[in-house]
Every structure is written in structure tokens, then in C-alpha cells.
Design an enzyme around this catalytic site. Structure first.
Site, short mmCIF file in Angstrom:
data_model
loop_
_atom_site.label_atom_id
_atom_site.label_comp_id
_atom_site.label_asym_id
_atom_site.label_seq_id
_atom_site.Cartn_x
_atom_site.Cartn_y
_atom_site.Cartn_z
N SER A 180 83.53 -13.53 23.09
CA SER A 180 84.49 -13.23 24.14
C SER A 180 83.86 -12.56 25.36
O SER A 180 84.54 -12.36 26.37
CB SER A 180 85.59 -12.31 23.59
OG SER A 180 85.05 -11.06 23.19
N LYS A 181 82.58 -12.21 25.29
CA LYS A 181 81.97 -11.41 26.35
C LYS A 181 81.60 -12.25 27.58
O LYS A 181 81.53 -13.47 27.52
CB LYS A 181 80.74 -10.68 25.81
CG LYS A 181 81.05 -9.66 24.72
CD LYS A 181 82.03 -8.60 25.21
CE LYS A 181 82.22 -7.44 24.25
NZ LYS A 181 82.91 -7.78 23.02
N ASN A 182 81.33 -11.55 28.69
CA ASN A 182 81.02 -12.22 29.95
C ASN A 182 79.77 -13.08 29.85
O ASN A 182 79.62 -14.06 30.58
CB ASN A 182 80.87 -11.20 31.07
CG ASN A 182 82.17 -10.46 31.37
OD1 ASN A 182 83.10 -10.47 30.58
ND2 ASN A 182 82.22 -9.81 32.52
#
Length: 379
Positions: free
Chosen positions: A181-183
Site C-alpha cells: 500500500s506504500k508510495n
């Protein structure tokens, strides 16, 4: 209508080609791609050393150990975070000491840190929540005054800057997450960065069973070498398939961040008519917010009811976070209870994270806000 998730990773052709190249190279574990990713990630942040790990949790754990944190020590941290932050302290044998947060950023409140320091305090573990930087000048001043180490949980904050400086360049150790889910995602994974060669060397040893050097370092010399286990370490290395994704994700990071800023502006404009029912968390003027999560605070209506209605109508939402000190483990182990950290507890009761990723369209944002409006009015 199609269900809209809370977030969605982007994997392009460049990532696919890099992964295929890795698979065909014959080296899948920690190797040349990991080393290259570490080098490029360190350069992006302006750090001297970067060590790939299998998670941010592992990076935090290794960083604390490498800074000498252990049994009997105390580490000051925030209750407004994912449990992994505090857990990493517990893994070392130290005790997490929570202090309350600022009401507008929900980051650790520097004004409360000094009062929590005892003769056992060895470090401050801060979290740049949602990607908004903590007040680093004040925190580093406190750390210098009391002789404490500062570890940054930068899981949300790769792109974030504090007064023109990357937040990942400011702590004695800073740690990053590459969860899906991270950038920047490698599926799972993390990174520890530091400018201290001794910390980097010890963390590198601890991440691979306490062996020095690791398998790739032994292999690339072209000479036969025995390995030695010099410490009791762990198995928390990054591997080259992960690093292959990371190399290409890093190249598109800033471009996608510009899009995050645009989507945040859309949300802020469209949410204005709902001001009576919610609070927007706006960034301070001297920071660069990475906008990993777009969270609002619901007011005057039941947040869980709003979330339930939105999910029923096909909009994924989240709660980031429940205060860590109120989780059953921390209540039972350390005797925490309601009312200890009122700012964090009050905020957590209304927090709601809205769908947010760079490929969202303006139409998507309109759909989220209209659904939110209907849910608030029905609650």
C-alpha cells in the site's frame, strides 16, 4: 458499480522488465539489485548508508538494536501509529513510553517529550504520520540536550520534507516501508538508512543471521571464503526480486507524488461543504507532505456507521489508527487505560481514511465525496 479500494499499487512495464531480468539472472536472493537499490535510495535521501530489509518493522528492530537499545531501557514514542512501531521497541526488551500527539498533525507532541524522560530513556522513536513531518527541530534539540538517539519511522514519508530537508535524512536512523500500500512498493520490504558506519555495519550483520559478511558479499569477491557467525542475528534481508521492483518504483516516485498533491487538493475543495461534520488535516506551510494516507476526522456522527455505509455503497475506507496503548496486549502488559492520551484517543474516535492513490481520477474523488456526504447525513 465497481468497488473502489482504499488504495491500489501501480506496477508498470518497467517493473515487469526489471523483475524478469532478475529472474533470468540466476540471482534471486540478496545480490546486485539489492545493492543497487540501496545505493540509489541512499542517494535519493542524501544518506551515506542504506540497508534493505524484509519490512519496516525489521528495519526498526535492527535500528534500535544497532543503537544499543535493549532490556531495561525506555524509548519514547507515539500512541498514534500502527502497532509495529511500538512492537519493535518491545522486541529489543525495552519499554515503549507513549506521549500524546499534536491535535492538528497527530504527530508526537514535542512539548510532552521532556516530561516523559527518565534515567532509563535512551531514544525517541517518532512517526511521520500519513506523511506529515514531525517537528524535527524541537525533537532533535531535546535529543541533543538529553543525549538521546532519534529513530524515524518513515513508513508513510519517503517523499516528505521538513523545512527543505528529507525527513529520512534527519534521524540517527530512519526506516521505511515498501509494503504493497506504500508510495513505493516492493510487495513487502523495508529500508534502514543512517550516516553512522558503525550502526550500518552492525545492522548489516544482524539482518543476516549475525554473519559477516553476507552471502552476496562473499560471492562477489570471486574467492573462496568461510562465513563466521559473530552475533545472534535474524533473517530479515531484502531479496533481488523485491529490489527490482523498488528500483523502478523509485524512478517514478516524485512524478506520482505530484499527482498525490493534486488529488489532495481535489478532496479539500470538494469536502468544504461538509465542514460541519468533518475536519481536514492540513499540512503546515514549511513541510512537504507525502500524502501516503488521506485521513479526515468525522465530527458529530458515528464514524463506524459512516464507514459501514460507505463500504456498503462500494467505497473502501480505513481507520489509521486505533491508539496503540489501548490494544489488548499493551493494556494487559503495561497497564494502559482510556484517558491517558486524550488528544490521540479523541482523534482516533473520528478518523476515517478515504481512497487515495495517484491513478485516481477527478470523477473517482467526486464519487467518494458524494458517498461520504450521503453516509454522514444517514448516520
Amino acid at each position: 458499480m465497481e468497488f473502489m479500494p482504499l488504495t491500489r499499487p501501480f506496477i508498470g512495464e518497467e517493473e515487469e522488465r526489471e523483475v524478469i531480468d532478475t529472474l533470468r539472472s540466476g540471482w534471486l536472493a540478496t545480490g546486485p539489485k539489492t545493492e543497487r537499490f540501496e545505493r540509489e535510495f541512499a542517494a535519493y535521501l542524501g544518506r551515506k548508508h542504506a540497508l534493505g530489509t524484509n519490512s519496516c518493522t525489521a528495519a526498526l528492530h535492527l535500528g534500535l538494536l544497532a543503537l544499543g537499545i535493549g532490556a531495561g531501557d525506555e524509548v519514547i514514542t507515539t500512541p498514534m501509529t500502527f502497532v509495529a512501531t511500538a512492537n519493535s521497541i518491545v522486541y529489543t526488551g525495552a519499554r515503549p513510553v507513549f506521549v500524546d500527539v499534536e491535535p492538528d498533525t497527530l504527530n508526537i507532541d514535542p512539548r510532552r517529550i521532556a516530561d516523559a524522560i527518565t534515567e532509563r530513556t535512551k531514544a525517541i522513536l517518532l512517526v511521520h504520520l500519513y506523511g506529515h513531518p514531525c517537528e524535527m527541530d524541537e525533537i532533535m534539540d531535546i535529543a541533543t540536550r538529553f543525549g538521546l538517539k532519534v529513530i524515524g519511522d518513515c513508513a508513510h514519508a519517503i517523499e516528505a520534507e521538513y523545512k527543505g530537508r528529507k525527513v529520512g535524512s534527519l534521524g540517527h536512523v530512519d526506516c521505511f516501508s515498501f509494503y504493497t500500500s506504500k508510495n513505493l512498493t516492493t510487495g513487502n520490504g523495508g529500508m534502514l538508512v543512517t550516516d553512522d558506519i558503525e550502526v550500518a555495519t552492525l545492522a548489516q550483520c544482524l539482518r543476516d543471521h549475525g554473519m559477516s559478511p553476507g552471502a552476496w558479499a562473499r560471492y562477489r569477491t570471486g574467492e573462496f571464503r568461510h562465513y563466521e557467525m559473530t552475533r545472534l542475528g535474524f533473517k530479515c534481508i531484502m531479496w533481488d526480486v523485491q529490489a527490482a521492483l523498488g528500483l523502478q518504483q523509485l524512478r517514478r516516485l516524485e512524478k506520482r507524488h505530484h499527482r498525490r498533491l493534486e488529488i489532495a487538493r481535489w478532496y479539500e475543495a470538494l469536502l468544504q461543504p461538509l465542514n460541519a461534520h468533518l475536519e481536514i488535516l492540513r499540512p503546515r506551510s514549511y513541510v512537504k507532505h507525502s500524502y501516503h494516507i488521506y485521513a479526515i476526522k468525522i465530527k458529530g456522527v458515528d464514524r463506524d456507521r459512516v464507514a459501514h455505509i460507505m463500504e456498503e455503497k462500494g467505497i473502501g475506507v480505513g481507520v489509521h489508527y486505533r491508539p496503540v496503548h489501548l490494544e489488548p496486549f499493551y493494556r494487559q502488559t503495561y497497564g494502559h487505560c482510556h484517558g491517558e492520551f486524550p488528544v490521540a484517543e479523541d482523534a482516533a474516535a473520528g478518523l476515517l481514511s478515504l481512497p487515495f492513490w495517484p491513478e485516481m481520477t477527478e470523477e473517482d474523488v467526486h464519487r467518494v465525496v458524494e458517498t461520504l456526504k450521503d453516509a454522514v447525513l444517514a448516520s
